[in-house]
Write a protein that holds these residues in place. Structure first.
Motif, short mmCIF file in Angstrom:
data_model
loop_
_atom_site.label_atom_id
_atom_site.label_comp_id
_atom_site.label_asym_id
_atom_site.label_seq_id
_atom_site.Cartn_x
_atom_site.Cartn_y
_atom_site.Cartn_z
N PRO A 42 51.36 2.16 -17.14
CA PRO A 42 50.69 3.51 -16.89
C PRO A 42 51.39 4.51 -18.18
N THR A 43 52.34 5.00 -18.19
CA THR A 43 52.86 5.59 -19.28
C THR A 43 53.42 4.85 -20.47
N THR A 44 53.10 3.92 -20.96
CA THR A 44 53.34 3.37 -21.97
C THR A 44 52.84 3.42 -23.20
N TYR A 45 53.13 4.20 -24.05
CA TYR A 45 51.15 3.51 -25.36
C TYR A 45 51.97 2.56 -26.01
N ASN A 46 50.95 1.27 -26.15
CA ASN A 46 51.23 0.05 -27.31
C ASN A 46 50.26 -1.21 -26.85
N ALA A 47 49.47 -1.76 -28.08
CA ALA A 47 49.05 -2.56 -28.37
C ALA A 47 49.32 -3.72 -27.66
N CYS A 48 49.97 -3.96 -26.78
CA CYS A 48 50.76 -5.24 -26.35
C CYS A 48 49.06 -5.84 -25.39
N ALA A 49 48.86 -4.90 -24.43
CA ALA A 49 47.62 -5.87 -23.79
C ALA A 49 46.56 -6.26 -24.68
N THR A 50 46.52 -5.44 -25.44
CA THR A 50 45.20 -6.18 -26.07
C THR A 50 45.50 -7.13 -27.68
N VAL A 51 46.26 -6.93 -28.41
CA VAL A 51 47.25 -7.65 -29.17
C VAL A 51 47.62 -9.08 -28.91
N LYS A 52 48.65 -8.51 -27.72
CA LYS A 52 49.87 -9.95 -26.93
C LYS A 52 51.14 -10.20 -27.96
N TRP A 53 51.95 -10.95 -27.64
CA TRP A 53 52.70 -11.73 -27.90
C TRP A 53 52.61 -13.12 -28.87
N ASN A 54 53.79 -13.46 -29.87
CA ASN A 54 53.29 -15.12 -30.39
C ASN A 54 51.96 -15.57 -30.00
N GLU A 55 51.37 -14.98 -31.65
CA GLU A 55 50.13 -14.92 -31.42
C GLU A 55 49.48 -15.33 -30.36
N GLY A 56 48.97 -14.00 -29.61
CA GLY A 56 48.40 -13.60 -28.78
C GLY A 56 48.35 -14.75 -27.48
N THR A 57 49.43 -15.30 -27.18
CA THR A 57 49.99 -15.98 -26.33
C THR A 57 49.71 -15.33 -25.13
N SER A 58 50.70 -13.86 -24.86
CA SER A 58 50.61 -13.00 -23.80
C SER A 58 51.29 -11.71 -23.42
N PHE A 59 51.54 -11.21 -22.94
CA PHE A 59 52.65 -9.99 -23.14
C PHE A 59 53.08 -10.11 -21.81
N PRO A 60 54.08 -9.65 -21.66
CA PRO A 60 55.22 -9.37 -20.23
C PRO A 60 54.27 -9.14 -18.75
N ILE A 61 53.60 -8.35 -18.62
CA ILE A 61 52.66 -8.47 -17.35
C ILE A 61 51.80 -10.35 -16.93
N GLU A 62 51.11 -10.50 -18.53
CA GLU A 62 50.87 -11.65 -18.35
C GLU A 62 51.91 -12.84 -17.74
N SER A 63 53.37 -12.73 -18.00
CA SER A 63 54.13 -13.90 -17.93
C SER A 63 54.64 -12.74 -16.61
N GLY A 64 54.14 -12.24 -15.86
CA GLY A 64 54.81 -11.74 -14.22
C GLY A 64 55.87 -10.61 -14.23
N HIS A 65 56.17 -9.93 -15.54
CA HIS A 65 57.06 -9.36 -15.08
C HIS A 65 56.81 -7.64 -15.71
N PRO A 66 57.14 -6.59 -14.95
CA PRO A 66 55.87 -5.59 -15.03
C PRO A 66 56.93 -4.88 -17.02
N CYS A 67 55.90 -3.95 -17.00
CA CYS A 67 56.49 -3.74 -19.02
C CYS A 67 57.11 -2.30 -18.37
N LEU A 68 58.47 -2.42 -19.21
CA LEU A 68 59.56 -1.18 -19.32
C LEU A 68 59.37 -0.27 -20.09
N GLY A 69 58.45 -0.44 -21.06
CA GLY A 69 58.06 0.97 -21.16
C GLY A 69 58.55 0.87 -22.85
N CYS A 70 59.06 -0.26 -23.37
CA CYS A 70 59.77 -0.30 -24.85
C CYS A 70 59.38 1.10 -26.07
#
Lengths: 365, 145, 219
Positions: free
Chosen positions: A271-299
């Motif tokens: 909720p307080t982290t501004y980034n594109a992970c949820a839309t662009v995702k990682w590793n060529e669109g595979t997933s992003f941390p939350i999709e792998s079951g881990h909370p966002c660290l706000g990096c």
């Protein structure tokens, strides 16, 4: 040798490297769509880039782990992400360049001299200021000195990664090296921050493409391109519906976690982290941390190591450490209350007695 | 059991009676205006389909409304790109995919022919000289190509 | 330090310290005050008087039949927004997490959507309450700064909370910081204003009831 390559246009370099014009147009159109630029801009960018001379880029690495550069150069479709290296003339990058030692320092100085006022500086890593900056030296010069010298003739500075953008890990408490972000040292140049630990490769590339073609993009208060840092992870999270209906994972192995419910209670900083992970995702669109079951660290946020208490403390939690001071205050409050009541009793008794005394006195009269 | 995105109950808004919804009408109006400009002043234009706040149903309806025309071109450029003429000449549906077949960009281009298909004069010059060189090589060697 | 961090850290700490200090000061100070000495024997014994006192604590929380037409509206408003406040405070997931982070206890929560609707209703009721205070001739004259400020801090917390939920007006972290800061303000004001009624209301009713019952007054 470097001069000859730098004089070439992007188009010439591309065809020399076997990249077809159509591949390049496709890259530019995709990037423009990704950047949410006006449609049609992609082809404009492509046309313009094919004709322009490649800008000189100096990539400085300071207190960093090279994860950002890894993110950029080791992406799954290097043909796309590495396209950027055809569009810029990377004149200095001590990690990637073949030259070493004196030759590499000379290459940097030459690039500065030849492109004075026009080159782009990319910085990766925080800059230590402690003990005169001795914690990071290259070729006998401190990082802060190199940064000042290089930034002087720069057209703009792009900070890649959280360390150069906000200080990152080196800046975290207790910060033994006195690390600071680039923005603390260079204040008179256009600055673009591309934070993240590491940043999404396509975000790094697209920011550079946009800078090269259209100049400094629209930025937020932390100098981040709004195209990628305009929404929170939470805003675009596919688990958001679970947040809204109040379904939360309470531990990492409960039913909620297995069902992919919201990770807010496990400390998600979405909720307080501004980034594109949820839309662009990682590793060529595979997933992003939350999709792998881990909370966002706000990096991609300033001081993300220190500011939220713990990676696993929910955002709603208080950050007061212990309740002991409040307990002590309650004790002091009770004591003051006893004191106040005692005082009031004494006064009240004194009043009663003086009244009684008055009565007896009047009777005696 | 893990939940999928599709398990989250999302109700798709549907106007139900086969008419086009408001968002769709707006896009179609825009396309029609762009076509007009193309025919009058040769102005090309494009609409980025990924940035439109469209539901999958809206998207499907746009596709159906525009229909398909006579041309369909598949390009092999770092993955596949598909360029389709819609039922309205001059309106092209362009899709760019990466080698993993993931969608990179999807646009409607309002133009005589999308830029990516046209061969540039530089490329023609280059290929002419390449062919000339190869022919010269072969005729010097006396072999049939 | 960013605003949100400040709100969740030092500001919250100071607010809790002031709150605990103030509440204990006023509670202990009041409880230990000198009472009138009642020289008469209680009519039906101490125990019965005390039980009747407890009963009064409850029965005085309900409108008196005779006055219901006059007081009913105000009491209904009061009840409604208090219930709303309790639901929002105690059953919104982030609030329970906040409580858990401080005291280590937690309980099941309600869906955010339902809590949001209740919060909006509560806010509307608070507006009605303010309007009634301003429109009611007697109430208006009885009201002082304390009444209005206590209303203000309570409403401010609700409004900032709703804004944070709706992401309306500013970025989420800023709104959340405002929300927590307004709660910090409420905590600091709490012991020194009329919000303190939460601690006073039932003990004072029970004690009054007890004294009246001693004299044999019907509860």
């Amino acid at each position: 040798m470097t001069t000859a390559i730098r004089e070439q246009t992007v188009g010439e370099v591309l065809s020399a490297n076997g990249v077809s014009r159509r591949t390049f147009i496709k890259f530019c159109v995709s990037t423009a769509s990704f950047l949410a630029l006006a449609p049609g801009m992609g082809q404009v960018i492509a046309k313009q880039l094919l004709k322009t001379k490649r800008p000189s880029v100096i990539y400085l690495s300071f207190q960093e782990c090279t994860g950002c550069l890894e993110s950029l150069t080791r992406s799954y479709t290097p043909s796309v992400e590495n396209m950027i290296f055809n569009m810029i003339s990377l004149d200095y990058d001590d990690t990637l360049m073949a030259a070493a030692g004196k030759q590499s320092e000379e290459a940097r100085d030459a690039a500065i001299k030849e492109n004075y006022g026009k080159y782009l500086v990319v910085v990766d890593g925080a800059v230590p200021l402690g003990n005169g900056g001795v914690y990071n030296t290259q070729g006998g010069k401190s990082a802060v000195q190199i940064l000042r010298d290089t930034a002087k003739g720069a057209a703009a500075i792009v900070c890649v990664g959280t360390c150069s953008s906000y200080g990152g890990l080196p800046y975290a408490n207790p910060n033994p090296t006195g690390a600071v972000p680039v923005s603390d040292i260079i204040t008179d140049k256009p600055l673009i921050n591309v934070p993240g630990c590491p940043p999404i490769p396509a975000v790094i590339t697209s920011t550079l493409v946009q800078y090269v073609t259209l100049g400094v993009p629209a930025l937020d208060a932390h100098h981040r391109p709004l195209a990628f840092y305009g929404n929170t992870i939470h805003d675009r999270c596919y688990r958001r519906p679970y947040f809204d209906v109040g379904k939360f994972a309470k531990t990492f192995d409960d039913e909620g976690a297995r069902n992919g419910w919201c990770l807010y209670e496990l400390g998600c900083k979405g909720p307080t982290t501004y980034n594109a992970c949820a839309t662009v995702k990682w590793n060529e669109g595979t997933s992003f941390p939350i999709e792998s079951g881990h909370p966002c660290l706000g990096c991609s946020e300033p001081s993300f190591w220190d500011r939220n208490g713990s990676f696993y403390a929910p955002l709603a939690a208080g950050l007061i450490g212990s309740l002991a001071p409040a307990g002590e205050a309650a004790g002091v409050g009770a004591a003051v209350g006893i004191g106040a009541a005692a005082l009031s009793r004494l006064r009240s008794r004194a009043r009663t007695q003086s009244r009684a005394a008055e009565k007896t006195a009047s009777k005696e009269d | 059991m893990s939940a999928r995105l599709s398990d989250i109950p999302v109700k798709i808004e549907n106007s139900g009676n086969g008419t086009v919804g408001g968002g769709l009408i707006a896009i179609l109006r825009e396309i029609s205006e762009m076509l007009e400009r193309l025919s009058r002043y040769d102005d090309t234009a494009a609409i980025d389909l990924r940035t439109l706040p469209f539901s999958p149903a809206d998207y499907q309806r746009l596709r159906e409304f525009l229909g398909s025309g006579e041309v369909e071109i598949t390009l092999k450029v770092d993955g596949t790109s598909r360029v389709r003429e819609t039922g309205y000449a001059g309106v092209w549906w362009v899709e760019h995919r990466n080698p993993d077949n993931e969608l990179l960009a999807e646009l409607l281009e309002i133009t005589n022919i999308p830029e990516i298909i046209v061969t540039s004069s530089d490329e023609i010059t280059r290929s002419a000289s390449q062919l000339r060189e190869r022919l010269a090589l072969h005729s010097a060697g006396g072999n049939t190509p | 330090m960013e605003l949100l961090e400040f709100a969740r850290g030092p500001a919250l700490k100071v607010a809790l310290v002031v709150f605990c200090f103030g509440v204990l000061w006023r509670l202990v100070g009041t409880v230990l005050l000198r009472y009138h000495r009642h020289l008469s024997e209680p009519r039906d014994g101490y125990f019965k008087a005390f039980m009747l006192g407890l009963l009064v604590g409850g029965s005085r929380s309900w409108p008196h039949k005779q006055y219901i037409k006059r007081t009913g509206y105000g009491e209904a408003l009061g009840y409604a927004y208090h219930i709303g406040l309790f639901i929002v405070i105690l059953f919104f997931a982030p609030h329970v997490l906040f409580i858990k982070s401080l005291f280590g206890v937690s309980w099941p929560t309600l869906p955010s959507g339902i809590v949001t609707i209740i919060a909006v209703l509560t806010f509307t009721l608070l507006l009605a309450v303010l309007f009634r205070r301003l429109a009611h001739r007697v109430l208006r004259r009885l009201s002082n700064f304390d009444d209005y400020f206590s209303w203000f801090v309570t409403t401010l917390v609700i409004v900032t909370g709703l804004m944070a939920t709706a992401h309306f007006g500013a970025r989420y972290e800023t709104l959340l910081a405002w929300h927590i800061l307004s709660f910090d303000l409420l905590l600091i004001w709490y012991p020194f204003g009329k919000l303190m009624h939460a601690f006073y209301i039932f003990p004072s009713r029970i004690i009054n009831g007890y004294f009246l019952a001693r004299k044999g007054a019907p509860s």
